[in-house]
Design a protein around this motif. Structure first.
Motif, mmCIF file in Angstrom:
data_model
loop_
_atom_site.group_PDB
_atom_site.id
_atom_site.type_symbol
_atom_site.label_atom_id
_atom_site.label_comp_id
_atom_site.label_asym_id
_atom_site.label_seq_id
_atom_site.Cartn_x
_atom_site.Cartn_y
_atom_site.Cartn_z
ATOM 1 N N ALA A 28 0.861 -1.180 0.000
ATOM 2 C CA ALA A 28 0.000 0.000 0.000
ATOM 3 C C ALA A 28 0.896 1.228 0.000
ATOM 4 N N LEU A 29 0.798 2.032 -1.029
ATOM 5 C CA LEU A 29 1.699 3.162 -1.227
ATOM 6 C C LEU A 29 0.917 4.443 -1.454
ATOM 7 N N THR A 30 1.609 5.553 -1.376
ATOM 8 C CA THR A 30 1.046 6.839 -1.769
ATOM 9 C C THR A 30 2.030 7.513 -2.709
ATOM 10 N N ALA A 31 1.600 7.772 -3.910
ATOM 11 C CA ALA A 31 2.440 8.468 -4.885
ATOM 12 C C ALA A 31 2.090 9.951 -4.856
ATOM 13 N N ILE A 32 3.096 10.794 -4.870
ATOM 14 C CA ILE A 32 2.887 12.239 -4.850
ATOM 15 C C ILE A 32 3.184 12.796 -6.240
ATOM 16 N N THR A 33 2.198 13.446 -6.827
ATOM 17 C CA THR A 33 2.338 13.976 -8.175
ATOM 18 C C THR A 33 3.136 15.285 -8.174
ATOM 19 N N PRO A 34 3.595 15.740 -9.346
ATOM 20 C CA PRO A 34 4.300 17.030 -9.423
ATOM 21 C C PRO A 34 3.484 18.205 -8.892
ATOM 22 N N ARG A 35 2.148 18.101 -8.920
ATOM 23 C CA ARG A 35 1.315 19.189 -8.380
ATOM 24 C C ARG A 35 1.052 18.996 -6.894
ATOM 25 N N ASP A 36 1.740 18.013 -6.277
ATOM 26 C CA ASP A 36 1.674 17.725 -4.842
ATOM 27 C C ASP A 36 0.338 17.113 -4.429
ATOM 28 N N ALA A 37 -0.257 16.337 -5.334
ATOM 29 C CA ALA A 37 -1.483 15.612 -5.009
ATOM 30 C C ALA A 37 -1.133 14.186 -4.629
ATOM 31 N N ALA A 38 -1.884 13.631 -3.683
ATOM 32 C CA ALA A 38 -1.627 12.273 -3.203
ATOM 33 C C ALA A 38 -2.477 11.265 -3.973
ATOM 34 N N VAL A 39 -1.833 10.234 -4.481
ATOM 35 C CA VAL A 39 -2.505 9.181 -5.250
ATOM 36 C C VAL A 39 -2.317 7.853 -4.512
ATOM 37 N N PRO A 40 -3.387 7.288 -3.941
ATOM 38 C CA PRO A 40 -3.263 5.991 -3.260
ATOM 39 C C PRO A 40 -3.011 4.872 -4.274
ATOM 40 N N VAL A 41 -2.091 3.982 -3.926
ATOM 41 C CA VAL A 41 -1.674 2.922 -4.840
ATOM 42 C C VAL A 41 -1.625 1.589 -4.097
ATOM 43 N N LEU A 75 -5.316 -10.109 -9.274
ATOM 44 C CA LEU A 75 -5.046 -11.418 -8.695
ATOM 45 C C LEU A 75 -4.670 -12.433 -9.766
ATOM 46 N N ARG A 76 -5.389 -12.412 -10.874
ATOM 47 C CA ARG A 76 -5.112 -13.375 -11.940
ATOM 48 C C ARG A 76 -3.753 -13.100 -12.577
ATOM 49 N N LEU A 77 -3.401 -11.828 -12.752
ATOM 50 C CA LEU A 77 -2.113 -11.497 -13.350
ATOM 51 C C LEU A 77 -0.952 -11.892 -12.439
ATOM 52 N N VAL A 78 -1.117 -11.646 -11.150
ATOM 53 C CA VAL A 78 -0.063 -12.019 -10.209
ATOM 54 C C VAL A 78 0.149 -13.535 -10.229
ATOM 55 N N ALA A 79 -0.941 -14.291 -10.343
ATOM 56 C CA ALA A 79 -0.831 -15.750 -10.459
ATOM 57 C C ALA A 79 -0.072 -16.148 -11.721
ATOM 58 N N GLN A 80 -0.069 -15.258 -12.706
ATOM 59 C CA GLN A 80 0.624 -15.497 -13.970
ATOM 60 C C GLN A 80 2.072 -14.994 -13.911
ATOM 61 N N GLY A 81 2.458 -14.384 -12.762
ATOM 62 C CA GLY A 81 3.822 -13.890 -12.619
ATOM 63 C C GLY A 81 4.019 -12.459 -13.065
ATOM 64 N N ILE A 82 2.940 -11.691 -13.137
ATOM 65 C CA ILE A 82 2.994 -10.301 -13.590
ATOM 66 C C ILE A 82 2.591 -9.382 -12.442
ATOM 67 N N ALA A 83 3.393 -8.372 -12.164
ATOM 68 C CA ALA A 83 3.086 -7.403 -11.111
ATOM 69 C C ALA A 83 2.031 -6.407 -11.602
ATOM 70 N N VAL A 84 1.236 -5.905 -10.662
ATOM 71 C CA VAL A 84 0.150 -4.982 -11.019
ATOM 72 C C VAL A 84 0.142 -3.796 -10.067
ATOM 73 N N TYR A 85 0.083 -2.615 -10.637
ATOM 74 C CA TYR A 85 -0.115 -1.392 -9.865
ATOM 75 C C TYR A 85 -1.526 -0.891 -10.134
ATOM 76 N N ARG A 86 -2.331 -0.807 -9.057
ATOM 77 C CA ARG A 86 -3.671 -0.200 -9.124
ATOM 78 C C ARG A 86 -3.651 1.083 -8.319
ATOM 79 N N PHE A 87 -4.488 2.029 -8.682
ATOM 80 C CA PHE A 87 -4.513 3.276 -7.926
ATOM 81 C C PHE A 87 -5.873 3.946 -8.051
ATOM 82 N N ASN A 88 -6.090 4.939 -7.216
ATOM 83 C CA ASN A 88 -7.280 5.796 -7.307
ATOM 84 C C ASN A 88 -6.852 7.198 -7.707
ATOM 85 N N TRP A 89 -7.695 7.858 -8.459
ATOM 86 C CA TRP A 89 -7.423 9.244 -8.836
ATOM 87 C C TRP A 89 -7.285 10.109 -7.583
ATOM 88 N N ALA A 90 -6.470 11.136 -7.674
ATOM 89 C CA ALA A 90 -6.294 12.047 -6.538
ATOM 90 C C ALA A 90 -7.620 12.676 -6.142
#
Length: 263
Positions: A28-41, A75-90
């Motif tokens: 569970a991460l928080t990405a900070i955009t150049p405009r200083d908005a927080a994006v949950p990931v 979940l299905r992609l991870v089972a296939q060996g692929i990492a996934v980044y999901r996020f919500n809009w700021a």
């Protein structure tokens, strides 16, 4: 014979959906955009050090990262060996929760690019095997990121917004070229997946869009509406129908990316 084939496909998808999914490492991460908005990931990884092929999935306008189509696909992609980044809009979280996307989607494109940068900086991700995707509004923003960044390996567009039916009319108005422009110039692998009851993407319009591409995209029409549900059903029948449709979507996405990275 076609009925037998359809029955076999349905049985296969049901069995795949029932298979146990290996444990995954979720950050569970928080990405900070150049405009200083927080994006949950949420970053989902297969077990092990990697580096893994990966995809960043953008949400819909109100279809957030924990809803079934995005969660089950991850979940299905991870089972296939692929990492996934999901996020919500700021705008969907934090001080602006309940807000709306920017008029020109520039802020949402910034959100997505910030998460792409986050993925590229992760040691468990192979930056040369990074794809981008999105659902609905997210598919429009993902298209812009995809078109502008030649390093992205492929594009995935779930419930694309390719048409609409004006009030009082019955014929869909084509908006595919507006939302997914210059597809004739695109030769990287792409996949478009929509529901057969989706009021925002008539299958005929989606097929016409795909036919213009410089390559041959995968196009799949599955059951369901814009959320892969069926409003004609209620109760358990509605729940089961949505689960079947989402399982189909997740498997189609998994097949698309597995085939890409097997090449």
């Amino acid at each position: 014979m076609p009925q037998i084939q359809h029955s076999l496909i349905a049985c296969t998808l049901a069995l795949l959906a029932a298979l146990p999914v290996p444990a995954l490492a979720a950050d569970a991460l928080t990405a900070i955009t150049p405009r200083d908005a927080a994006v949950p990931v949420i970053a989902d990884f297969p077990a092990g050090p990697g580096p893994f092929a990966a995809i960043v999935l953008a949400p819909g306008q109100g279809y957030h990262m924990a809803l079934p189509a995005l969660e089950q696909t991850a979940l299905r992609l991870v089972a296939q060996g692929i990492a996934v980044y999901r996020f919500n809009w700021a705008y969907f979280s934090g001080p602006t929760k309940g807000g709306a996307p920017s008029d020109d989607l520039s802020k949402e494109l910034e959100d997505l690019r910030t998460v792409l940068a986050l993925a590229r900086a992760e040691p468990r991700v192979n930056p040369t095997q990074l794809s981008v995707g999105g659902k609905s509004l997210g598919s429009i923003v993902a298209w812009r990121a995809f078109a502008a960044d030649a390093s992205l390996r492929s594009g995935l567009f779930l419930t694309p917004v390719c048409s609409h039916v004006p009030k009082g009319q019955s014929i869909p108005v084509d908006v595919a070229d507006e939302n997914y422009p210059h597809i004739t110039q695109e030769r990287r692998p792409m996949a478009f997946i929509a529901g057969d009851r989706d009021p925002l993407c008539a299958p005929a319009v989606l097929y016409r869009l795909a036919a213009k591409a410089g390559t041959t995209p995968r196009v799949a029409i599955v059951g369901g509406d814009h959320g892969f549900g069926n409003r004609a059903l209620t109760g358990d029948a509605a729940t089961q129908a949505e689960a079947r449709n989402v399982a189909t979507v997740a498997q189609l996405v998994s097949d698309f990316l597995a085939d890409l990275y097997a090449q």
